[in-house]
Design a protein around this motif. Structure first.
Motif, PDB file in Angstrom:
ATOM      1  N   VAL A  31       0.921  -1.150   0.071  1.00  0.00           N
ATOM      2  CA  VAL A  31       0.268   0.046  -0.118  1.00  0.00           C
ATOM      3  C   VAL A  31       0.844   1.324  -0.039  1.00  0.00           C
ATOM      4  O   VAL A  31       1.885   1.243   0.753  1.00  0.00           O
ATOM      5  N   GLU A  32       0.639   2.082  -0.881  1.00  0.00           N
ATOM      6  CA  GLU A  32       1.465   3.243  -1.004  1.00  0.00           C
ATOM      7  C   GLU A  32       0.624   4.628  -0.695  1.00  0.00           C
ATOM      8  O   GLU A  32      -0.459   4.697  -1.107  1.00  0.00           O
ATOM      9  N   ASP A  33       1.434   5.752  -0.403  1.00  0.00           N
ATOM     10  CA  ASP A  33       0.672   7.060  -0.204  1.00  0.00           C
ATOM     11  C   ASP A  33       1.149   7.998  -1.340  1.00  0.00           C
ATOM     12  O   ASP A  33       2.457   8.152  -1.344  1.00  0.00           O
ATOM     13  N   ASP A  34       0.465   7.794  -2.500  1.00  0.00           N
ATOM     14  CA  ASP A  34       0.682   8.306  -3.615  1.00  0.00           C
ATOM     15  C   ASP A  34       0.762   9.946  -3.707  1.00  0.00           C
ATOM     16  O   ASP A  34       1.721  10.489  -4.066  1.00  0.00           O
ATOM     17  N   LEU A  35       0.074  10.433  -2.744  1.00  0.00           N
ATOM     18  CA  LEU A  35       0.349  11.980  -2.496  1.00  0.00           C
ATOM     19  C   LEU A  35       1.878  12.192  -1.846  1.00  0.00           C
ATOM     20  O   LEU A  35       2.418  13.167  -2.458  1.00  0.00           O
ATOM     21  N   ALA A  95       8.150  15.836  -7.253  1.00  0.00           N
ATOM     22  CA  ALA A  95       7.980  17.137  -7.650  1.00  0.00           C
ATOM     23  C   ALA A  95       9.375  17.976  -7.149  1.00  0.00           C
ATOM     24  O   ALA A  95       9.745  18.885  -7.650  1.00  0.00           O
ATOM     25  N   THR A  96       9.666  17.647  -5.762  1.00  0.00           N
ATOM     26  CA  THR A  96      10.719  18.273  -4.960  1.00  0.00           C
ATOM     27  C   THR A  96      12.087  18.248  -5.668  1.00  0.00           C
ATOM     28  O   THR A  96      12.678  19.072  -5.876  1.00  0.00           O
ATOM     29  N   THR A  98      16.950  15.563 -10.787  1.00  0.00           N
ATOM     30  CA  THR A  98      16.982  14.177 -11.181  1.00  0.00           C
ATOM     31  C   THR A  98      16.919  13.812 -12.636  1.00  0.00           C
ATOM     32  O   THR A  98      16.075  14.819 -13.316  1.00  0.00           O
ATOM     33  N   SER A  99      17.302  12.898 -13.160  1.00  0.00           N
ATOM     34  CA  SER A  99      16.861  12.439 -14.631  1.00  0.00           C
ATOM     35  C   SER A  99      15.553  12.261 -14.876  1.00  0.00           C
ATOM     36  O   SER A  99      14.662  11.582 -14.121  1.00  0.00           O
ATOM     37  N   LYS A 100      15.312  12.528 -15.861  1.00  0.00           N
ATOM     38  CA  LYS A 100      13.925  12.127 -16.616  1.00  0.00           C
ATOM     39  C   LYS A 100      13.377  10.308 -16.422  1.00  0.00           C
ATOM     40  O   LYS A 100      12.515  10.145 -15.975  1.00  0.00           O
ATOM     41  N   ALA A 146      10.390   9.145 -14.101  1.00  0.00           N
ATOM     42  CA  ALA A 146       9.361   8.420 -14.795  1.00  0.00           C
ATOM     43  C   ALA A 146       9.046   7.087 -13.934  1.00  0.00           C
ATOM     44  O   ALA A 146       8.301   6.636 -13.620  1.00  0.00           O
ATOM     45  N   LYS A 147      10.283   6.629 -13.424  1.00  0.00           N
ATOM     46  CA  LYS A 147      10.178   5.193 -12.506  1.00  0.00           C
ATOM     47  C   LYS A 147       9.656   5.804 -11.408  1.00  0.00           C
ATOM     48  O   LYS A 147       8.824   4.909 -10.647  1.00  0.00           O
ATOM     49  N   ALA A 148       9.639   6.781 -10.781  1.00  0.00           N
ATOM     50  CA  ALA A 148       9.167   7.361  -9.441  1.00  0.00           C
ATOM     51  C   ALA A 148       7.800   7.850  -9.524  1.00  0.00           C
ATOM     52  O   ALA A 148       7.207   7.776  -8.360  1.00  0.00           O
ATOM     53  N   ASN A 149       7.461   8.208 -10.526  1.00  0.00           N
ATOM     54  CA  ASN A 149       5.953   8.754 -10.618  1.00  0.00           C
ATOM     55  C   ASN A 149       4.857   7.916 -10.305  1.00  0.00           C
ATOM     56  O   ASN A 149       4.756   6.692 -10.772  1.00  0.00           O
ATOM     57  N   PRO A 150       4.151   8.169  -9.343  1.00  0.00           N
ATOM     58  CA  PRO A 150       3.160   7.221  -8.988  1.00  0.00           C
ATOM     59  C   PRO A 150       1.872   6.907  -9.674  1.00  0.00           C
ATOM     60  O   PRO A 150       1.129   6.106  -9.919  1.00  0.00           O
ATOM     61  N   ILE A 151       1.774   7.863 -10.723  1.00  0.00           N
ATOM     62  CA  ILE A 151       0.573   7.633 -11.784  1.00  0.00           C
ATOM     63  C   ILE A 151       1.073   6.883 -13.018  1.00  0.00           C
ATOM     64  O   ILE A 151       0.421   7.029 -14.131  1.00  0.00           O
ATOM     65  N   VAL A 152       2.518   6.656 -13.109  1.00  0.00           N
ATOM     66  CA  VAL A 152       3.210   5.818 -14.289  1.00  0.00           C
ATOM     67  C   VAL A 152       3.118   4.375 -14.096  1.00  0.00           C
ATOM     68  O   VAL A 152       3.779   4.047 -13.093  1.00  0.00           O
ATOM     69  N   THR A 153       2.292   3.756 -15.014  1.00  0.00           N
ATOM     70  CA  THR A 153       2.741   2.261 -14.787  1.00  0.00           C
ATOM     71  C   THR A 153       3.725   1.708 -15.672  1.00  0.00           C
ATOM     72  O   THR A 153       4.556   0.669 -15.235  1.00  0.00           O
TER      73      THR A 153
END
Length: 475
Positions: free
Chosen positions: A405-409, A416-417, A422-424, A428-435
């Protein structure tokens, strides 16, 4: 191995196999929620409000809890829902290995976590089938008896696999014993137990590769792997079942919980105590009580205590509730699991969620450390099968992914911080809305080509680094 030596090997290992079987069966019972509390009901949870002859203690409810199954499946889902990625240094080789591992790699690994939790260790067997395809499968742990070298290297010298097989001619089962070493496999059929007697079991088909047809049956095959084609997946150093961590606590919880259920049933039973009743039969008492709402008693003058008293059971609710809560908490503490009730708060932060998983993470990390060597062994066997150079010395990198279970916020805020530093690819790997992070990078590139000003002011040096990293990954 000759027949006499094989018989002696089976005889000498019989006691250790029986002891392991008992422990394994016990773990399977608890995994199936057939705890000791329900042994009187052949393992079935059952409510029985009239199970005893005691008029005050009649209830005999026996319901098993499934804490053990929950904790085992938690680790399997947490550790192996996403199969680990394997990197042997070249993208082409990685793709070939992934093709051999197939779509069931993750599912087999998840089942292996469950099997090793119950048995203390699990086993995979690999082979090349008739069509020349590399195959592997999870073998039931109670079928395997390993034999190791006694030196510090602790090399696997051989494996005895024992299992039952149905004879279609008689409708009865018999035991088959297979012995595998680094060169060949021999098959034996057990025709009697006392005294133990084995005979060669000729049931393996031989084929003429040139002619393409079967030439007969044999009891010995040369597997050509150069190693014993079995891989151990130990759960821990001692090869102990996960049940040993929490069995006593689970039994204590079942005892308290079922005692509570029994009292709830028994408290509904009111026992009437009659003093100097004027009748001779209890039927007369019940008839008078029902018809006249009155009861006749004999009096004995001054100080007479004639009348009706009631006997009821008092339930120490607070004490039992406290005992249940404490025992439940200790089950998850010592069993290194996560109590789902702790997720009731919808406002749990990312740090709080990580803390809830801390014990499970510790257990999963130990399991991963033990499994890494086994996965590397399988990878090297596949590399030898594919003819990839350096199969026995090339470094192998494994990347394991946790599922929780993750806290996406909180994750989005972190992304964002650090976005400007950080590299793109990492973003992309860390973005919670990206599968699919690779597809995300492609989509970004397509949008940039369609609108060269969409990205705003970009750092050309950073873009050059990102592009260079992507090219290296593709190579």
């Amino acid at each position: 191995m000759d027949l006499k030596t094989m018989q002696e090997l089976v005889k000498q290992s019989a006691s250790s196999r029986a002891e392991f079987q008992n422990r394994y069966d016990e773990a399977l019972r608890y995994y199936s929620a057939r705890n000791d509390i329900a042994s009187r009901n052949n393992g079935r949870s059952q409510l029985n409000p009239d199970g005893k002859g005691d008029p005050l203690r009649r209830a005999d409810n026996r319901v098993s809890s499934n804490f053990y199954q929950l904790m085992v499946d938690q680790e399997a889902g947490y550790l192996a829902t996403t199969a680990p990625t394997i990197d042997v240094g070249k993208d082409r080789d990685n793709k070939l290995i992934a093709q051999v591992l197939g779509d069931d790699f993750g599912l087999t690994l998840s089942n292996t976590v469950v099997e090793s939790s119950n048995a203390g260790r699990a086993w995979w067997h690999y082979w090349v089938d008739r069509d020349g395809n590399f195959r592997y499968a999870l073998v039931p742990a109670d079928q395997i008896t390993p034999f190791y070298a006694t030196n510090l290297d602790n090399k696997l010298l051989g494996v005895l696999r024992s299992y039952k097989e149905l004879d279609p001619d008689t409708g009865k089962y018999y035991v088959v014993h297979e012995y595998w070493n680094d060169q060949e496999a021999q098959f034996f059929k057990q025709i009697s137990t006392n005294p133990l007697k084995l005979v060669p079991y000729e049931h393996i088909a031989m084929y003429d590769a040139t002619a393409g047809f079967e030439t007969g049956l044999t009891s010995t095959i040369k597997h050509g792997m150069g190693r014993v084609p079995f891989i151990e997946f130990p759960k821990n150093k001692q090869r102990l079942s996960e049940l040993h961590k929490s069995k006593g606590l689970i039994d204590a919880y079942d005892d308290i919980y079922n005692g509570f259920l029994n009292d709830l049933d028994d408290v509904q039973q009111v026992v009437l105590v009659l003093k100097n009743f004027g009748g001779t039969k209890l039927d007369t008492f019940m008839e008078d009580l029902k018809k006249h709402k009155a009861i006749k008693f004999n009096t004995a003058g001054a100080g007479d205590q004639s009348g009706v008293d009631t006997l009821q059971i008092d339930i120490p609710t607070e004490a039992r509730t406290t005992a249940l809560q404490t025992t439940k908490s200790n089950i998850f503490l010592y069993g290194q699991g996560v109590d789902p009730a702790n997720f009731e708060s919808s406002n749990a932060s990312g740090v709080a969620i990580k803390m809830l998983y801390s014990h499970l993470e510790l257990k999963a990390s130990v399991t991963e450390a033990n499994f890494r060597h086994s996965i590397s062994d399988l990878t090297r066997a596949i590399m030898r099968y594919l003819g990839i150079s350096g199969a026995d010395r090339r470094p192998i990198t494994q990347t394991w992914t946790r599922t929780r279970v993750e806290d996406d916020l909180s994750r989005a805020q972190v992304v964002a911080t650090v976005a400007n530093f950080t590299s793109k690819k990492a973003l992309a790997k860390a973005n919670p809305i990206v599968t699919d992070w690779q597809q995300e990078l492609k989509d970004e590139e397509e949008e940039k080509q369609a609108d060269p000003f969409a990205g705003g002011d970009a750092d050309p040096f950073q873009e050059g680094q990102d592009n260079q990293e992507d090219k290296e990954d593709e190579e």
